[in-house]
Design an enzyme around this catalytic site. Sequence first.
Site, PDB file in Angstrom:
ATOM      1  N   HIS A 155      53.577  58.075  -3.201  1.00 25.52           N
ATOM      2  CA  HIS A 155      53.648  58.140  -1.734  1.00 25.52           C
ATOM      3  C   HIS A 155      52.438  58.792  -1.084  1.00 25.52           C
ATOM      4  O   HIS A 155      52.279  58.706   0.130  1.00 25.52           O
ATOM      5  CB  HIS A 155      54.919  58.882  -1.315  1.00 25.52           C
ATOM      6  N   ASP A 170      46.139  61.139   4.698  1.00 27.44           N
ATOM      7  CA  ASP A 170      47.588  60.926   4.650  1.00 27.44           C
ATOM      8  C   ASP A 170      47.874  59.660   3.846  1.00 27.44           C
ATOM      9  O   ASP A 170      47.194  58.650   4.047  1.00 27.44           O
ATOM     10  CB  ASP A 170      48.126  60.754   6.088  1.00 27.44           C
TER      11      ASP A 170
HETATM   12  C1  GDG Z   1      54.913  61.249   2.172  1.00 29.27           C
HETATM   13  C2  GDG Z   1      53.430  61.059   2.420  1.00 29.27           C
HETATM   14  C3  GDG Z   1      53.975  58.884   3.501  1.00 29.27           C
HETATM   15  C4  GDG Z   1      59.178  64.901  10.749  1.00 29.27           C
HETATM   16  N1  GDG Z   1      59.542  65.945  11.476  1.00 29.27           N
HETATM   17  C5  GDG Z   1      60.785  65.715  11.905  1.00 29.27           C
HETATM   18  C6  GDG Z   1      61.184  64.490  11.435  1.00 29.27           C
HETATM   19  N2  GDG Z   1      60.177  64.008  10.713  1.00 29.27           N
HETATM   20  C7  GDG Z   1      60.178  62.724   9.995  1.00 29.27           C
HETATM   21  C8  GDG Z   1      59.358  61.700  10.686  1.00 29.27           C
HETATM   22  C9  GDG Z   1      58.962  60.813   9.520  1.00 29.27           C
HETATM   23  C10 GDG Z   1      58.862  61.779   8.367  1.00 29.27           C
HETATM   24  O1  GDG Z   1      59.616  62.910   8.718  1.00 29.27           O
HETATM   25  C11 GDG Z   1      57.460  62.213   8.052  1.00 29.27           C
HETATM   26  O2  GDG Z   1      56.742  61.082   7.649  1.00 29.27           O
HETATM   27  P1  GDG Z   1      55.450  61.134   6.792  1.00 29.27           P
HETATM   28  O3  GDG Z   1      54.899  59.769   6.724  1.00 29.27           O
HETATM   29  O4  GDG Z   1      54.547  62.172   7.311  1.00 29.27           O
HETATM   30  O5  GDG Z   1      56.034  61.455   5.340  1.00 29.27           O
HETATM   31  P2  GDG Z   1      56.092  62.706   4.342  1.00 29.27           P
HETATM   32  O6  GDG Z   1      57.507  63.061   4.191  1.00 29.27           O
HETATM   33  O7  GDG Z   1      55.185  63.767   4.747  1.00 29.27           O
HETATM   34  O8  GDG Z   1      55.558  62.198   2.870  1.00 29.27           O
HETATM   35  C12 GDG Z   1      53.205  60.184   3.628  1.00 29.27           C
HETATM   36  C13 GDG Z   1      55.431  59.147   3.183  1.00 29.27           C
HETATM   37  O9  GDG Z   1      55.575  59.984   2.041  1.00 29.27           O
HETATM   38  C14 GDG Z   1      56.180  57.861   2.891  1.00 29.27           C
HETATM   39  O10 GDG Z   1      55.667  57.217   1.778  1.00 29.27           O
HETATM   40  O11 GDG Z   1      53.901  58.205   4.728  1.00 29.27           O
HETATM   41  O12 GDG Z   1      51.836  59.918   3.763  1.00 29.27           O
HETATM   42  O13 GDG Z   1      52.784  62.315   2.563  1.00 29.27           O
HETATM   43  O14 GDG Z   1      59.971  59.899   9.228  1.00 29.27           O
HETATM   44  O15 GDG Z   1      60.095  61.069  11.649  1.00 29.27           O
HETATM   45  N3  GDG Z   1      62.385  63.962  11.716  1.00 29.27           N
HETATM   46  C15 GDG Z   1      63.224  64.680  12.481  1.00 29.27           C
HETATM   47  N4  GDG Z   1      62.901  65.898  12.942  1.00 29.27           N
HETATM   48  C16 GDG Z   1      61.713  66.449  12.697  1.00 29.27           C
HETATM   49  O16 GDG Z   1      61.433  67.566  13.119  1.00 29.27           O
HETATM   50  N5  GDG Z   1      64.418  64.171  12.785  1.00 29.27           N
END
Ligand code: GDG
Length: 736
Positions: free
Chosen positions: A172, A381
């Site tokens: 990921h 990212d």
């Molecule tokens: C990895 C990779 C890759 C965030 N804060 C809140 C919240 N979120 C949700 C967002 C989104 C998710 O969390 C974060 O998405 P990311 O893409 O940044 O994913 P990561 O979990 O960091 O990890 C990344 C991903 O895996 C998928 O393969 O995209 O690059 O690092 O869905 O909406 N949701 C809520 N409250 C929050 O405060 N409800």
Amino acid sequence: MRLIVISNRLGVTASVNSGGEIVFAPSAGGLASALNSYLQTGRYKELGIDDYLWVGWPGMEIAPELRDGVREKLLKEFKCWPVFLPDEVMDRFYSGFCNRTIWPLFHYFPMLTSYDDREWECYNDVNNFFALSLAEIIKSDDIIWIHDYQLMLLPELIREKFKESAVGYFHHIPFPSFEIFRLLPGAWRAKLMNGLLGSDLAGFHTVDYTHHFFKCALRISNLENNLGKIAHGSRVTKADTFPIGIDFDKFNDSSQLEDVRSEIDKLRSSFAGKKIILSIDRLDYTKGIINRLDGYRAFLERHPELHEKVILLSVIVPSRVKVPQYQAMKKQTEEMIGEINGKYGSIEWTPVIYQYKSISFAHLAALYTLSDIALVTPLRDGMNLVAKEYIACKKNTDGVLILSEMAGAANELTDAVIMNPNNRESYVGALEKAMNMPYGERRARLDSMRRRISEYSVCEWAEDFLGSLLGVYNARLALRSKYLNPERVAKLAGDYARASKRLIMLDYDGTLVDFCPLPENASPDDELLSILKKLAADEKNEVAIISGRGRHTLEKWLGGVKMDLMAEHGAWVKTAAGDWHATGVFNTCWKKEVTALMRKFAVRLSASFVEEKDYSVAWHYRACDIELARERADDLRDALGHLARREGLDIINGSRLIEVRNAGVNKYNGALNFMKSDDYGFILFAGDDATDEDIFRSISSESYTIKIGAGQTAAGWSLNSPAELLELLKKLSSAD
Ligand code: GDG
């Protein structure tokens, strides 16, 4: 067929409520919400998968006496199988090698990377512990899907125990370039690559990450890929690009939900008349929060006319709170926000509104829906789902996505305003462009991105990956169906025993002996010679070695065995009773020119050399820097093309060699010299590479054609290695 999803954290997280009870809630984060969305649709059934089980750590230490109860509840209510690990171990593992080594290194922060042996050991231990836990539940026909960088050793650990299972791995986060990956100590990087190569399919978000993986396989494991497939030993690992999607409908339809609507109303009245610029990140150095604030400050400085008209709404989600580096980052972020608000703000206007907390889905969806600009500017990212979610919420409202080119999502969302997060001017330029973009252009860009993310949502992503995994798995099964298992060997031995006249033809390199860096070192050992002698001494047998090597080498190594020999892919043959003779009159006028050209290439590539035979010339590069060798090999083929056409020559791509010979000379034509009668009761031919496929295809279907090693083949049967073939020949040689 059952799907086993494995990730560090389970899809649900356990916690203790105020009443002291253990309760469960859906886990946060991109991976967990993506998989939860897919699994809950039940769409895996379309792939013939009946059910699923999610394996992972439940999020807290569970006391031994409570484990049975927790396991039962997780299994029954959530289809989850917990891996119980003490908090202290999980902490050392996750905060250690995972987040002090892999995370910074793979996000291109080598200066923040630690290389601690004890943390590496703990990473090994936890991966082993996962494998042990899985051993209790895995069934032979399960489809196993492992997720992310915490479990990079697990594919191979599972493979050791469950040789036949379908094992997929999805990465990921970014998979870094070889130059970054090689910063890891040699033993670690080799083991991590070996771990990943245990899978049938390794998936990445972008084509760059996939290419980086191939390059690491080449440079670290000395394995080449052919059309995206890496053959190693008897196995094949495919690597491919699967950009993760989101649950599009959930975000697209969110504004119909009561609680989202009420959040939207609240926000609308609070920010009336202001342009909202939104950023949402986990507190992490990869997200470039400081750079973004710096860019926004420059924008405010440059545009006093926009003061009081814009607001940066920065939601920062706490993460890795125990790590001092993250605490320092929080402090620095808050100081900078204070400075901006102090310098530019007024009683009526706060330029940066900052929230350091997790927010509800309703609040998140409302922010996405209402914001005029999303400023998604990570320094690095893997994908970034926030960018996609923002677009998905723009059903009835409009907005502009500013997206860092360092996010995997930038490869897909090309209609975003793409910027470089390292440069202050890029922020200013991107914000100016977003502020001034006409409505028509905003809508057109949004619509094009919405089309993409609705068409390839999380379900399509999961189906794409699992479909591809099943494809590789089925191809393996098909090859496996050709495997000469003990039962089939017994049948072969029976046919052998019954036949009064037998022909046994064997390729040499890669078939009877393993490849050596220097071809002159691949001479037969005593055991091989004794097996061949025994087979050849049986008067019912005619034994022939079918090789591309020069006749002098074959004579020196095998001339003492009374059998037929074929050299130079059929240009020379020697029957057991006779002497060497050429099988035709071959033109050799071209040899001087080809040899001179190959010699030039040999000088340009250290450790490569030219082998001149009577009727062919070969340029070998097995012991060379493989990447440079491949480039030089392409150049050589190109340089040889004209000559080959003019002289009627074949250019053969052998195993790490290029060979030039007269057209029409091939192993099958050469082998015809050995097929002296049509009343053989038993014919066996074993070979390993493309030059053997002619014979596999051409000899009678009742013959035993055996391919050594993995890969597509026209042979009827397969064995994994020269050692397995020797076992078989040994058995036959002592059959009478
Ligand atoms: C990895 C990779 C890759 C965030 N804060 C809140 C919240 N979120 C949700 C967002 C989104 C998710 O969390 C974060 O998405 P990311 O893409 O940044 O994913 P990561 O979990 O960091 O990890 C990344 C991903 O895996 C998928 O393969 O995209 O690059 O690092 O869905 O909406 N949701 C809520 N409250 C929050 O405060 N409800």
